[in-house]
Design a protein around this motif. Structure first.
Motif, PDB file in Angstrom:
ATOM      1  N   PHE A 120      16.524  16.788 -21.277  1.00  0.00           N
ATOM      2  CA  PHE A 120      17.280  17.767 -20.490  1.00  0.00           C
ATOM      3  C   PHE A 120      16.996  17.646 -18.993  1.00  0.00           C
ATOM      4  O   PHE A 120      17.385  18.522 -18.228  1.00  0.00           O
ATOM      5  CB  PHE A 120      16.918  19.187 -20.939  1.00  0.00           C
ATOM      6  N   THR A 121      16.302  16.585 -18.591  1.00  0.00           N
ATOM      7  CA  THR A 121      15.964  16.427 -17.169  1.00  0.00           C
ATOM      8  C   THR A 121      16.272  15.009 -16.703  1.00  0.00           C
ATOM      9  O   THR A 121      16.386  14.076 -17.497  1.00  0.00           O
ATOM     10  CB  THR A 121      14.472  16.712 -16.918  1.00  0.00           C
ATOM     11  N   ASN A 122      16.384  14.855 -15.413  1.00  0.00           N
ATOM     12  CA  ASN A 122      16.459  13.550 -14.782  1.00  0.00           C
ATOM     13  C   ASN A 122      15.106  13.231 -14.159  1.00  0.00           C
ATOM     14  O   ASN A 122      14.485  14.087 -13.529  1.00  0.00           O
ATOM     15  CB  ASN A 122      17.527  13.527 -13.678  1.00  0.00           C
ATOM     16  N   CYS A 123      14.654  12.016 -14.359  1.00  0.00           N
ATOM     17  CA  CYS A 123      13.392  11.578 -13.766  1.00  0.00           C
ATOM     18  C   CYS A 123      13.677  10.911 -12.424  1.00  0.00           C
ATOM     19  O   CYS A 123      14.415   9.948 -12.347  1.00  0.00           O
ATOM     20  CB  CYS A 123      12.668  10.606 -14.691  1.00  0.00           C
ATOM     21  N   LYS A 124      13.094  11.467 -11.375  1.00  0.00           N
ATOM     22  CA  LYS A 124      13.260  10.925 -10.025  1.00  0.00           C
ATOM     23  C   LYS A 124      11.920  10.366  -9.550  1.00  0.00           C
ATOM     24  O   LYS A 124      10.885  10.946  -9.810  1.00  0.00           O
ATOM     25  CB  LYS A 124      13.750  12.006  -9.071  1.00  0.00           C
ATOM     26  N   THR A 125      11.975   9.241  -8.843  1.00  0.00           N
ATOM     27  CA  THR A 125      10.761   8.696  -8.241  1.00  0.00           C
ATOM     28  C   THR A 125      10.838   8.825  -6.724  1.00  0.00           C
ATOM     29  O   THR A 125      11.889   8.659  -6.113  1.00  0.00           O
ATOM     30  CB  THR A 125      10.543   7.227  -8.626  1.00  0.00           C
ATOM     31  N   PHE A 126       9.699   9.163  -6.145  1.00  0.00           N
ATOM     32  CA  PHE A 126       9.563   9.291  -4.690  1.00  0.00           C
ATOM     33  C   PHE A 126       8.412   8.393  -4.272  1.00  0.00           C
ATOM     34  O   PHE A 126       7.319   8.437  -4.862  1.00  0.00           O
ATOM     35  CB  PHE A 126       9.258  10.753  -4.345  1.00  0.00           C
ATOM     36  N   THR A 127       8.651   7.506  -3.297  1.00  0.00           N
ATOM     37  CA  THR A 127       7.592   6.593  -2.867  1.00  0.00           C
ATOM     38  C   THR A 127       7.232   6.863  -1.400  1.00  0.00           C
ATOM     39  O   THR A 127       8.084   7.314  -0.609  1.00  0.00           O
ATOM     40  CB  THR A 127       8.003   5.120  -3.028  1.00  0.00           C
ATOM     41  N   LEU A 128       5.984   6.597  -1.091  1.00  0.00           N
ATOM     42  CA  LEU A 128       5.522   6.841   0.271  1.00  0.00           C
ATOM     43  C   LEU A 128       4.381   5.892   0.616  1.00  0.00           C
ATOM     44  O   LEU A 128       3.690   5.410  -0.290  1.00  0.00           O
ATOM     45  CB  LEU A 128       5.073   8.292   0.449  1.00  0.00           C
ATOM     46  N   PRO A 129       4.190   5.617   1.891  1.00  0.00           N
ATOM     47  CA  PRO A 129       3.063   4.767   2.289  1.00  0.00           C
ATOM     48  C   PRO A 129       1.746   5.438   1.901  1.00  0.00           C
ATOM     49  O   PRO A 129       1.601   6.645   1.956  1.00  0.00           O
ATOM     50  CB  PRO A 129       3.201   4.677   3.815  1.00  0.00           C
ATOM     51  N   TRP A 130       0.776   4.584   1.523  1.00  0.00           N
ATOM     52  CA  TRP A 130      -0.526   5.155   1.123  1.00  0.00           C
ATOM     53  C   TRP A 130      -1.637   4.180   1.516  1.00  0.00           C
ATOM     54  O   TRP A 130      -1.832   3.189   0.866  1.00  0.00           O
ATOM     55  CB  TRP A 130      -0.530   5.383  -0.396  1.00  0.00           C
ATOM     56  N   LYS A 156       0.849  -1.181   0.000  1.00  0.00           N
ATOM     57  CA  LYS A 156       0.000   0.000   0.000  1.00  0.00           C
ATOM     58  C   LYS A 156       0.892   1.242   0.000  1.00  0.00           C
ATOM     59  O   LYS A 156       1.121   1.877   1.036  1.00  0.00           O
ATOM     60  CB  LYS A 156      -0.934  -0.028   1.208  1.00  0.00           C
ATOM     61  N   ARG A 157       1.418   1.524  -1.180  1.00  0.00           N
ATOM     62  CA  ARG A 157       2.308   2.669  -1.359  1.00  0.00           C
ATOM     63  C   ARG A 157       1.961   3.352  -2.681  1.00  0.00           C
ATOM     64  O   ARG A 157       1.263   2.785  -3.528  1.00  0.00           O
ATOM     65  CB  ARG A 157       3.779   2.250  -1.388  1.00  0.00           C
ATOM     66  N   LYS A 158       2.472   4.543  -2.866  1.00  0.00           N
ATOM     67  CA  LYS A 158       2.384   5.232  -4.144  1.00  0.00           C
ATOM     68  C   LYS A 158       3.777   5.664  -4.581  1.00  0.00           C
ATOM     69  O   LYS A 158       4.660   5.937  -3.743  1.00  0.00           O
ATOM     70  CB  LYS A 158       1.460   6.453  -4.072  1.00  0.00           C
ATOM     71  N   VAL A 159       3.956   5.687  -5.887  1.00  0.00           N
ATOM     72  CA  VAL A 159       5.194   6.184  -6.495  1.00  0.00           C
ATOM     73  C   VAL A 159       4.857   7.461  -7.242  1.00  0.00           C
ATOM     74  O   VAL A 159       3.942   7.486  -8.073  1.00  0.00           O
ATOM     75  CB  VAL A 159       5.794   5.144  -7.466  1.00  0.00           C
ATOM     76  N   ILE A 160       5.570   8.503  -6.937  1.00  0.00           N
ATOM     77  CA  ILE A 160       5.383   9.788  -7.602  1.00  0.00           C
ATOM     78  C   ILE A 160       6.645  10.104  -8.402  1.00  0.00           C
ATOM     79  O   ILE A 160       7.763   9.967  -7.890  1.00  0.00           O
ATOM     80  CB  ILE A 160       5.125  10.906  -6.568  1.00  0.00           C
ATOM     81  N   THR A 161       6.474  10.498  -9.658  1.00  0.00           N
ATOM     82  CA  THR A 161       7.639  10.865 -10.477  1.00  0.00           C
ATOM     83  C   THR A 161       7.731  12.376 -10.591  1.00  0.00           C
ATOM     84  O   THR A 161       6.725  13.095 -10.579  1.00  0.00           O
ATOM     85  CB  THR A 161       7.567  10.260 -11.887  1.00  0.00           C
ATOM     86  N   MET A 162       8.954  12.845 -10.702  1.00  0.00           N
ATOM     87  CA  MET A 162       9.208  14.285 -10.881  1.00  0.00           C
ATOM     88  C   MET A 162      10.425  14.446 -11.787  1.00  0.00           C
ATOM     89  O   MET A 162      11.288  13.554 -11.857  1.00  0.00           O
ATOM     90  CB  MET A 162       9.423  14.970  -9.531  1.00  0.00           C
ATOM     91  N   ARG A 163      10.473  15.554 -12.487  1.00  0.00           N
ATOM     92  CA  ARG A 163      11.613  15.848 -13.360  1.00  0.00           C
ATOM     93  C   ARG A 163      12.452  16.960 -12.753  1.00  0.00           C
ATOM     94  O   ARG A 163      11.917  17.997 -12.339  1.00  0.00           O
ATOM     95  CB  ARG A 163      11.151  16.226 -14.766  1.00  0.00           C
ATOM     96  N   GLU A 164      13.756  16.724 -12.723  1.00  0.00           N
ATOM     97  CA  GLU A 164      14.681  17.693 -12.133  1.00  0.00           C
ATOM     98  C   GLU A 164      15.747  18.075 -13.153  1.00  0.00           C
ATOM     99  O   GLU A 164      16.067  17.290 -14.057  1.00  0.00           O
ATOM    100  CB  GLU A 164      15.351  17.090 -10.899  1.00  0.00           C
TER     101      GLU A 164
END
Length: 481
Positions: A471-481, A138-146
């Motif tokens: 031109f960006t790096n894709c980072k994933t952040f996961t957290l309990p959900w 029960k988690r979620k993965v969120i992606t972001m570009r840096e």
């Protein structure tokens, strides 16, 4: 002793390093290809100046919000639209492109800026649920570009003096990156003009620095400096392959040459097809990687199509680039014109028929039509980067596809037919990055993906959205959900 005339609007440009205009002991002269006038001079960077720019870029940490980046790009677009005549005059003066082409280019540059401004506001992050399988959690993965951790090196060609620069710089600004730009030594003035426009619009100068100079002296440093994370290059295949070999373990975006066909089937509207053929061959003096380099025509309509292309070529006005009535100016320099003449003469010696053109005067080269061309001739086997229209006949769609795919290139193509079954075959089987139905091979908008396969490109495509990805790096952040 000959005297070189100096243009009344002469521009003396310094390097743009760290917010300073840095002059050096050596300069590089810029000449109008039509008049021979000296229209400008730019400072020449050495390895020391390149290293200084890289160090400044690496040390600077951009903090612009999405809104601020968007506002800068939109402001620059508005400034450019206000100065269209001045900016297009500069392109025409240093490149020999006619006013029709340079004004069109300024419109495209403004589009790139506006599209980049829109994309700066768009967060393309994703959210993934993890409890999708029996062993999920029960988690979620969120992606972001840096932004990249290091510096982007951008190297641009001569054929679109400002738009090629915009396609490198705008995605870099939109993503809060830092770039060191080396424009073509043949047309560096437009790049400095564009950089100054962005500075005026509020861009921190550390985010974009410009160094001009001799590629033999500074190119390797731009490719291999320890701060460089990504190299983005548009230009010829041989240089692109050199960059791929030299840059090592770095991200690369290489947009290289093309040998683009316009394929005309026997059901085509020949008036419309011949319009596309002529425009695709001669716009921008034929100096586009996506120009029509080969006309592949069904044998049933070959004669009539050729007559129409010839008539429209004879009506295509060329000459003084500053004359607004002209449809075409010069090519980039006299050496290029001599090359086109040589390639065409070789084709004629091998059995091609010269219908018009192949006349040069300095950097002026007349629009040229050849028929009875065979696929093995150098004029169509290699990329002829100028206003030459070689016509090749074919018997059926199988042969058209075979001829089209029979070169090392795979950039773009245009298709003229109304038969859905033929359209779908071309879309599936042509080995290119773009298939345009009833349009020139080069048609696109500045937002959409653009690039080729085989020897026509490596890495992410261009177009504002795709460039932002590269031109960006894709980072994933996961957290309990």
């Amino acid at each position: 002793m000959s005297t070189v005339l100096e243009n009344t609007n002469f521009r003396a440009e310094a390097l743009r390093i760290g917010g300073e205009k840095l002059r050096t002991a050596r300069t590089l002269d810029v000449y109008n290809p039509y008049s021979g006038e000296r229209v400008g001079a730019v400072a020449m960077a050495g390895i020391g100046e390149v290293r200084r720019a890289m160090d400044i870029a690496q040390a600077y940490k951009p903090t612009l919000s999405r809104y601020e980046r968007s506002a800068i790009l939109n402001r620059a677009a508005a400034l450019l639209r206000e100065r269209m005549e001045e900016a297009s005059d500069l392109i025409t003066a240093e490149s020999g492109l006619c006013k029709k082409d340079s004004l069109y280019e300024i419109g495209r540059v403004a589009d790139v800026l506006n599209f980049g401004a829109n994309e700066a506001l768009r967060d393309d992050g994703q959210v993934f649920s993890c409890d999708l399988t029996p062993h999920g959690k029960k988690r979620k993965v969120i992606t972001m570009r840096e932004p990249l951790l290091g510096v982007i090196t951008a190297i641009t060609p001569f054929n679109h003096p400002m738009n090629q620069v915009a396609h490198k710089v705008v995605p870099s600004v939109a993503t809060n990156n830092r770039m060191v730009l080396k424009p073509s030594e043949k047309v560096p003035l437009s790049a400095y003009y564009f950089a100054d426009l962005l500075y005026e619009a509020g861009l921190p100068p550390e985010m974009l620095q410009v160094v001009s100079g001799d590629p033999a002296e500074i190119a390797d440093e731009l490719l291999t400096h320890r701060h460089v994370d990504l190299v983005t290059f548009t230009g010829g295949v041989s240089i692109g392959k050199y960059i791929a070999a030299k840059a090592g373990y770095r991200r690369m975006v290489l947009e290289l040459g093309g040998n683009d066909p316009l394929i005309v089937m026997d059901d085509a509207d020949l008036d419309k097809a011949s319009d596309l053929a002529v425009q695709g061959s001669y716009k921008n003096s034929g100096q586009r990687c996506t120009a029509v380099k080969r006309m592949l025509v069904h044998h049933k309509v070959l004669g009539e199509f050729t007559e129409r292309v010839l008539a429209k070529t004879l009506a295509w006005r060329h000459g003084d680039p500053a004359d607004r009535s002209n449809d075409m100016g010069t090519v980039i320099d006299a050496a290029a014109a001599r090359h086109f003449e040589k390639v065409v003469n070789e084709a004629v010696a091998q059995g091609a028929r010269l219908l018009t053109g192949n006349v040069r005067a300095g950097a002026l080269y007349a629009p040229t039509v050849l028929d009875r061309v065979r696929p093995e001739m150098a004029v169509v086997r290699e990329e002829t980067f100028g206003p030459v229209s070689p016509i090749i006949g074919f018997q059926d769609i199988d042969e058209a596809i075979r001829i089209s795919n029979g070169t090392a290139y795979g950039l773009s193509s245009g298709v003229c037919t109304n038969r859905l079954d033929d359209v779908t075959r071309f879309a599936r089987e042509l080995q290119v990055g773009t298939v345009n139905l009833w349009e020139v091979p080069g048609y696109r908008i500045e937002l959409t993906p653009f690039g080729g396969i085989k020897d026509s490109g490596l890495g992410y495509k261009e177009g504002v959205q795709e460039a932002i990805k590269s031109f960006t790096n894709c980072k994933t952040f996961t957290l309990p959900w």
